[in-house]
Design a protein around this motif. Structure first.
Motif, PDB file in Angstrom:
ATOM      1  N   LEU A 350       0.828  -1.215   0.000  1.00 27.50           N
ATOM      2  CA  LEU A 350       0.000   0.000   0.000  1.00 27.50           C
ATOM      3  C   LEU A 350       0.857   1.257   0.000  1.00 27.50           C
ATOM      4  O   LEU A 350       0.398   2.329  -0.371  1.00 27.50           O
ATOM      5  CB  LEU A 350      -0.902   0.023   1.234  1.00 27.50           C
ATOM      6  N   TRP A 362      -3.486   0.491   7.666  1.00 27.96           N
ATOM      7  CA  TRP A 362      -3.841  -0.805   7.044  1.00 27.96           C
ATOM      8  C   TRP A 362      -2.616  -1.731   6.966  1.00 27.96           C
ATOM      9  O   TRP A 362      -2.482  -2.526   6.044  1.00 27.96           O
ATOM     10  CB  TRP A 362      -4.468  -0.615   5.671  1.00 27.96           C
ATOM     11  N   THR A 367      -3.732  -4.935   0.077  1.00 24.47           N
ATOM     12  CA  THR A 367      -5.190  -4.994   0.021  1.00 24.47           C
ATOM     13  C   THR A 367      -5.539  -5.296  -1.429  1.00 24.47           C
ATOM     14  O   THR A 367      -5.235  -4.502  -2.327  1.00 24.47           O
ATOM     15  CB  THR A 367      -5.816  -3.665   0.469  1.00 24.47           C
ATOM     16  N   ASN A 371      -6.523  -2.154  -4.251  1.00 27.32           N
ATOM     17  CA  ASN A 371      -5.321  -1.345  -4.085  1.00 27.32           C
ATOM     18  C   ASN A 371      -4.078  -1.958  -4.744  1.00 27.32           C
ATOM     19  O   ASN A 371      -3.355  -1.268  -5.467  1.00 27.32           O
ATOM     20  CB  ASN A 371      -5.084  -1.076  -2.600  1.00 27.32           C
ATOM     21  N   GLU A 499     -16.512  -2.498  -0.562  1.00 30.29           N
ATOM     22  CA  GLU A 499     -16.753  -2.779   0.824  1.00 30.29           C
ATOM     23  C   GLU A 499     -18.025  -2.035   1.177  1.00 30.29           C
ATOM     24  O   GLU A 499     -18.152  -1.383   2.182  1.00 30.29           O
ATOM     25  CB  GLU A 499     -15.584  -2.247   1.670  1.00 30.29           C
ATOM     26  N   ARG A 578     -16.717   5.154  -1.886  1.00 30.31           N
ATOM     27  CA  ARG A 578     -15.458   5.262  -2.655  1.00 30.31           C
ATOM     28  C   ARG A 578     -15.269   4.095  -3.638  1.00 30.31           C
ATOM     29  O   ARG A 578     -14.820   4.298  -4.766  1.00 30.31           O
ATOM     30  CB  ARG A 578     -14.257   5.377  -1.702  1.00 30.31           C
ATOM     31  N   HIS A 579     -15.629   2.881  -3.227  1.00 27.01           N
ATOM     32  CA  HIS A 579     -15.483   1.747  -4.153  1.00 27.01           C
ATOM     33  C   HIS A 579     -16.519   1.839  -5.266  1.00 27.01           C
ATOM     34  O   HIS A 579     -17.660   2.248  -5.029  1.00 27.01           O
ATOM     35  CB  HIS A 579     -15.686   0.417  -3.414  1.00 27.01           C
ATOM     36  N   TRP A 618      -7.119   6.902  -4.112  1.00 30.33           N
ATOM     37  CA  TRP A 618      -7.193   5.821  -5.110  1.00 30.33           C
ATOM     38  C   TRP A 618      -8.541   5.808  -5.813  1.00 30.33           C
ATOM     39  O   TRP A 618      -8.640   5.436  -6.997  1.00 30.33           O
ATOM     40  CB  TRP A 618      -6.908   4.452  -4.481  1.00 30.33           C
ATOM     41  N   HIS A 657      -4.481   9.273   0.530  1.00 29.66           N
ATOM     42  CA  HIS A 657      -5.829   8.640   0.613  1.00 29.66           C
ATOM     43  C   HIS A 657      -6.803   9.620   1.223  1.00 29.66           C
ATOM     44  O   HIS A 657      -7.915   9.739   0.649  1.00 29.66           O
ATOM     45  CB  HIS A 657      -5.695   7.344   1.427  1.00 29.66           C
ATOM     46  N   GLN A 661      -1.018   6.728   0.551  1.00 25.87           N
ATOM     47  CA  GLN A 661      -1.240   5.393  -0.014  1.00 25.87           C
ATOM     48  C   GLN A 661      -0.835   5.474  -1.481  1.00 25.87           C
ATOM     49  O   GLN A 661      -1.322   6.338  -2.203  1.00 25.87           O
ATOM     50  CB  GLN A 661      -2.709   5.000   0.142  1.00 25.87           C
TER      51      GLN A 661
HETATM   52  C1  FUC Z   1      -9.582  -0.639   1.040  1.00 24.23           C
HETATM   53  C2  FUC Z   1     -10.216   0.712   0.916  1.00 24.23           C
HETATM   54  C3  FUC Z   1      -9.741   1.695   1.913  1.00 24.23           C
HETATM   55  C4  FUC Z   1      -8.232   1.647   1.989  1.00 24.23           C
HETATM   56  C5  FUC Z   1      -7.763   0.245   2.273  1.00 24.23           C
HETATM   57  C6  FUC Z   1      -6.273   0.108   2.319  1.00 24.23           C
HETATM   58  O1  FUC Z   1     -10.112  -1.351   2.080  1.00 24.23           O
HETATM   59  O2  FUC Z   1     -11.598   0.626   1.015  1.00 24.23           O
HETATM   60  O3  FUC Z   1     -10.157   2.966   1.487  1.00 24.23           O
HETATM   61  O4  FUC Z   1      -7.691   2.084   0.786  1.00 24.23           O
HETATM   62  O5  FUC Z   1      -8.205  -0.592   1.269  1.00 24.23           O
END
Ligand code: FUC
Length: 760
Positions: A350, A362, A367, A371, A499, A578-579, A618, A657, A661
């Motif tokens: 990340l 995180w 991820t 990511n 998510e 965001r997703h 992102w 972020h 990130q």
């Molecule tokens: C995902 C995203 C978060 C963050 C995390 C590292 O879970 O929903 O925003 O970037 O990765």
């Protein structure tokens, strides 16, 4: 727009981040990396700080996080989902199906190198520090009492050391005290008067013992003057010039083997590097960096803003006319990928390889529900195919650990990885069902392996990855279930649409759109691979059949592309989430395109407009790629402005972020490539999303699926010419504006397309 191409001062900033003051914070410091060894260089005058990383210094140890109760709960969880008892399904999953431990392990800092100079406070002038992307060298210059001091720092992929060169334009002016620190338990040694080392063991993390041992070893090579130990430091007195070499090695060999000897490793590396002169280390480093970096050039046109220091350009990016800042951001993304993901290294996390915290955001791990994939979006298109190798190996390794998870958690063949992994290649569902109960992370990563084949056309590589692709498919052949009220339709269950919560108080559901989209790609690519390799006819038939039973993308009552199997979108609590999982089909996949599936493309636009443009780093970057695919050039550009805004870009150009990130950097880079060249649907699309803000410019060295390399020049918003180099013989279809040309390209030949689309 005033054109200042004659001004060298402005032109020299095309590939330079530069500042008039040292970094006061980490996100002002400048990143260096050889794929493995990272340094954030602060450029202080009285005190230099290099914050150090080595990519295998992680918390934890090899572990198997499978929850023994998981498989027993699987059918009950599915049943609750069929009954619409989504919250109860999530509660059951939370109690029985999540990994033990519930979180994975974290990437760790190696420590800091400190250089204290005995400069009088505030005595310096003519200060400047810079990162030159074309040489991968950070330089610091200043003047004190008529003496000009120069510092250069690099992280060498050739000699595997971080090297610092200190010079002055008058003799005997280099005086300093060198020390090292680390946040882990360590022991210090000084050897031979000029070598200092710290042997460390990573601290325990979330009550789990760690096993990574590391050895940070630094040596000072002085020209005249003296070097001598003083307590836990080395002192340099009266040198003309100094070279400092730093090696870091660990006991990590691979995810299940920590038997390497860090002390012996670091000694060998440092002793070897110390046989070289600085000039040779520097020359080898620059040559190796440029071998990759110089493949692509990009020019969006210069304005006076390009002469400003980088932090001022970012601070004023909303109001300045500064198209070349976007080009600098693009090349910075390529620089970061080269610096954090060289062949033989670990994949970029990340934060790439740059992390100064023992409990990073995180965990600074992988991820894989967007990511890590985004990290690699620019790799193929911007001509850095080699940099995908660490990701390929990561996928091959989670295919090994993921067999355990598939078998013990689901009773299935093949392999699975959920929404995260770490250095130890853990593959189970973590954090909680609303994030972790998503069996698609490994499948999505597999599409990157196929992409590497599509761009390279390398059959040997295809043969290597085929077992990994097949294993990913087998898991789904065994775990897809027939929907109780949609006869014949096969769906994932349990799963989530990353998510995003649906209207029933959880994300847990069956058959979200993204899962079927990823599976359509995974199955088609694996089938194609089997056909190209001439293997597994029965498996191909079976996979084709299952693929044909996946749910189709659907358009909901608001005209939107449905995120879930049911038309829940307008009722979901976070309309601006965001997703944008269900838009995977538009980008990075090309299942939905304005030309081939206009209704679905229109529905995707409606979904995207509902989500809005203002979001995390992102997520902004993803939206730019999406609008580029939808051909909306000016919309894409307006979102680039949001990405370059100081709220989403730190002074050192790291993506926010927030916090830092790196995916936003890579997603931004990929988006700009996507605006200039697309290569899905067996066609090359020239300038598919060229915004008014970049009326005249050029790009050289982009790559396209099918094995092409492409240069494009444009003027006043129109194609001027394109040069296409083919690496294999094939029919090439070129699309620009409303026109299409087809011609037969021969391997090794180059073709020129002119402004009227004539091909010669
Ligand atoms: C995902 C995203 C978060 C963050 C995390 C590292 O879970 O929903 O925003 O970037 O990765």
């Amino acid at each position: 727009m005033p054109v200042l191409s004659s001004s060298e001062a402005v032109a020299s900033n095309d590939l330079r981040l530069w500042y008039r003051q040292p970094a006061a914070e980490w996100v002002q410091a400048l990143p260096l990396g050889n794929g493995r060894l990272g340094a954030m260089v602060f450029g202080g005058i009285e005190r230099e700080r290099l914050q150090l990383n080595e990519e295998t210094i992680w918390a934890g140890r090899p572990y198997d996080p499978t929850n023994p109760a998981a498989q027993g709960a699987l059918q009950a969880c599915r049943q609750l989902i069929w009954e619409g008892q989504y919250k109860q399904a999530a509660e059951l999953a939370s109690a029985k199906m999540m990994s033990v431990p519930l979180k994975q392990m974290a990437y760790q800092p190696a420590g800091d190198l400190w250089l204290d100079f005995n400069h009088p406070h505030g005595a310096a002038d003519e200060y400047q520090r810079a990162l030159d992307l074309s040489t991968a060298i950070v330089s610091v210059r200043y003047r004190i009492d008529g003496t000009h001091f120069t510092r250069e720092v690099l992280s060498s992929p050739v000699h595997q050391v971080i090297a610092i060169r200190l010079t002055a334009d008058k003799p005997a002016r280099i005086n300093l005290r060198l020390s090292m620190s680390t946040p882990h338990r360590d022991t210090l040694r000084i050897e031979g008067g000029h070598t200092l080392s710290r042997s460390g063991l990573v601290r325990e993390f979330r009550d789990l013992e760690s096993v990574i041992r590391f050895h940070n070893r630094v040596r000072i090579l002085n020209e005249r003057g003296t070097v001598a130990p003083a307590g836990d430091c080395l002192m340099v007195d009266g040198a003309d010039a100094v070279t400092i070499l730093l090696a870091i090695e660990t006991n990590f060999r691979r995810f299940d083997d920590v038997s390497a000897d860090p002390v012996a490793g670091a000694k060998t590396t440092l002793d070897r590097a110390a046989l070289r002169e600085w000039d040779e280390i520097r020359r080898d480093h620059v040559a190796e960096h440029q071998r990759l970096f110089n493949r692509v050039t990009l020019d969006f046109g210069r304005t006076p803003a390009a002469a400003l220091p980088t932090d001022e350009r970012v601070a004023q990016s909303a109001s300045l006319d500064d198209p070349q800042l976007a080009a600098l951001y693009f090349q910075f993304g390529r620089y970061l990928l080269i610096s954090s993901s060289r062949p033989g290294c670990e994949a970029a996390t990340l934060q790439g390889i740059w992390n100064d915290q023992t409990t990073p955001p995180w965990d600074s791990k992988y991820t894989i529900n967007i990511n890590t994939e985004m990290n690699y979006w620019p790799a193929e298109t911007t001509n850095l195919g080699e940099c995908v190798e660490p990701l390929v190996r990561l996928v091959e390794e989670i295919a090994q650990t993921g067999r355990q998870t598939a078998c013990r958690q689901y009773g299935a063949r093949g392999w699975v990885c959920h929404h995260n992994t770490d250095l130890w290649r853990a593959t189970g569902p973590i954090d909680g069902p609303d994030w972790g109960l998503w069996p698609m992370g490994g499948a999505w990563l597999c599409t990157h392996l196929w992409e590497h084949y599509e761009f390279s056309q390398d059959k040997t590589f295809l043969a290597r990855i085929y077992p990994t692709l097949k294993g990913a498919c087998e898991f789904f052949l065994d775990t897809l279930v027939e929907h109780p009220t949609r006869p014949g339709v096969l769906v994932t269950s349990p799963s989530i649409s990353p998510e995003n919560q649906h209207p029933f108080g959880t994300a847990v559901c069956a058959g979200p759109a993204m899962d079927s989209q990823i599976l359509r790609d995974l199955f088609a690519q694996t089938i194609r691979a089997a056909e190209l390799l001439g293997v597994d006819a029965e498996f191909v038939r079976q996979t084709q059949n299952v693929r044909s039973r996946l749910p189709h993308d659907q358009i909901g009552t608001a005209g939107q592309l449905q995120e879930w199997l049911d038309d829940w979108d307008t009722l979901a609590p976070e309309q601006a989430h965001r997703h944008v999982a269900h838009l995977y089909a538009v980008y990075p996949s090309a299942q939905i395109t304005p030309m081939r599936t206009p209704e679905l493309a229109h529905a995707a636009r409606i979904s995207l407009n509902t989500r809005g443009d203002r979001t995390t780093g992102w997520a902004i970057a993803w939206r730019i790629n999406l609008w580029a695919r939808l051909g909306e050039a000016d919309r894409a550009h307006s979102i680039i402005k949001l990405l370059l805004d100081p709220s989403r870009t730190y002074p050192n150009l790291f993506d926010a972020h927030p916090p830092f990130q790196i995916d936003g950097n890579f997603g931004g880079t990929s988006a700009m490539a996507e605006m200039l060249l697309q290569s899905h649907e067996q066609q090359l699309h020239l300038l598919p999303a060229l915004p008014k803000a970049w009326p005249t410019g050029s790009v050289k060295g982009l790559r396209a699926r099918g094995g092409f390399e492409v240069d494009i020049a444009w003027r006043d918003g129109r194609l001027e010419s394109a040069d296409i180099r083919a690496t294999r013989s094939t029919i090439c279809a070129i699309h620009y504006a409303q026109e299409t040309r087809r011609f037969t390209a021969r391997a090794g030949s180059a073709y020129r397309v002119d402004a009227s689309m004539n091909v010669t």
